[in-house]
Design an enzyme around this catalytic site. Sequence first.
Site, short mmCIF file in Angstrom:
data_model
loop_
_atom_site.label_atom_id
_atom_site.label_comp_id
_atom_site.label_asym_id
_atom_site.label_seq_id
_atom_site.Cartn_x
_atom_site.Cartn_y
_atom_site.Cartn_z
N SER A 195 1.09 -1.17 0.05
CA SER A 195 -0.03 -0.04 0.27
C SER A 195 0.81 1.36 -0.03
CB SER A 195 -0.87 0.03 1.24
OG SER A 195 -2.11 0.77 1.32
N ASP A 371 -10.08 -5.77 -3.84
CA ASP A 371 -9.29 -4.90 -3.16
C ASP A 371 -9.95 -3.52 -3.62
OD1 ASP A 371 -7.82 -2.91 -1.89
OD2 ASP A 371 -5.94 -4.16 -2.38
N HIS A 402 -8.07 -5.64 0.64
CA HIS A 402 -6.63 -5.00 0.91
C HIS A 402 -6.05 -5.39 2.31
CE1 HIS A 402 -4.19 -1.32 -0.17
NE2 HIS A 402 -4.16 -1.02 1.03
#
Length: 429
Positions: A195, A371, A402
């Site tokens: 991320s 996600d 995620h």
Amino acid sequence: MSEATNQDEVHMTTHELIAHHGYIPETHHIWTEDGYCLTTHRIIAPNKPQVYSTDSNVTSNAVQTVINGLEGENESNLSESLITSQESKSIYSENNLQSKPPVIISHGILSSSADWVLLGPSKALGYTLCEAGFDVWLPNARGNTYSKKHKTYTIKDKEFWDFSWHEIGYYDLPAIIDYVLEKTGHSEVYYVGYSQGTTAFYVMGSERPEYNAKVKVMVSLAPIAFLSNQRSPLLKCVVHFYSLMEFGSSYCNIHQWFPRNKLQARALGTLLRNAPNALIKGVCNCWFHLIAGFGSNQLDRSMLPLIFGHFPAGASAKQIIHYSQSILSGSFRKLDYGVIQNVKKYGSTQPPKYNLEKVKVPVAIFYGENDFLTHPLDVQKVVDKLPNVIETKKIDYPKFNHIDFLWGRDAKILVYNCVVAVLKRFRHL
């Protein structure tokens, strides 16, 4: 994970967690050019015979077993049958440690180094890479629970919080890489980003391209650069009010968001352990699934007290504002300060875009179809602009979201073993 162990680990630091799990921890303090102190944790495995295997047939069979199980009715105990716990009893040797290639694992926004060990031995990414023969380093970005020191400012000063993920990429990652290389004697590091950890790496590669030569290979887990197609209903609502965030930061002296609070974590943990299952599910949906993606059963709800004992770990308001701007603009570019300030800072009315073509490091990309933050179209934009993508893999479970990259019960089989395989391909190149 037993309830007693879970409760004990809620209040441990990353250093204490690593020791509690039977590994040898080290804590290092790395100073950046602009005066921030970054606490970085290192995982050292005691000497023992290597039992890790990345044989493609074994991995493939294990993944298929997981997928078949997830498609059935019983999804609860697949990892227990697939992953055998390994105990660390002996003491490591310095010579053996120096022979291991160093790998840096960089966390996401509002997170910390604890993310990579919470799943425990034989399951967490930090331990998986350690057992695969890597020297594992877990840095903490400026402003989170572990990195709140500065040479000049304190966390009460607004100047301390005057950063976004741009500074994390421009200052933090180079400082960490240089420190690890000096400490280990190696000429290159391996890098795994998740991320925001991918965002910061793309910033570094484009803004400080000389660091491309210091990274052997980069693995992007849930890569974030372009966000115009993100599907989180919560973010779609909140992002349009980012001007209020700017107002709060500038005029109300609100510069830090979601810091870790021990009292709050303790109270929330007690609530989650004793609340009805319906309430626990509601909290999970509220905090995670609205942002990460609905439908996945990868998160073990018994881990929620442990997770909320370490997450959120805090971030600057500017980090969140910068991502909000990315969602609205559809571009991967520097922070927008407004026309007047942009002209003063950048020499143009619009903030400059990051040039991903300068990121020459070999990059492997892993993303989840479910996600909400990494839409396949946005992932494809990253793939198209990076000049050296060696692999793009969609996780072999359609509901993978995620947060499953961090705490999914089958993350090792579905993701981490593949990460190890990518890194090992470059060990002798």
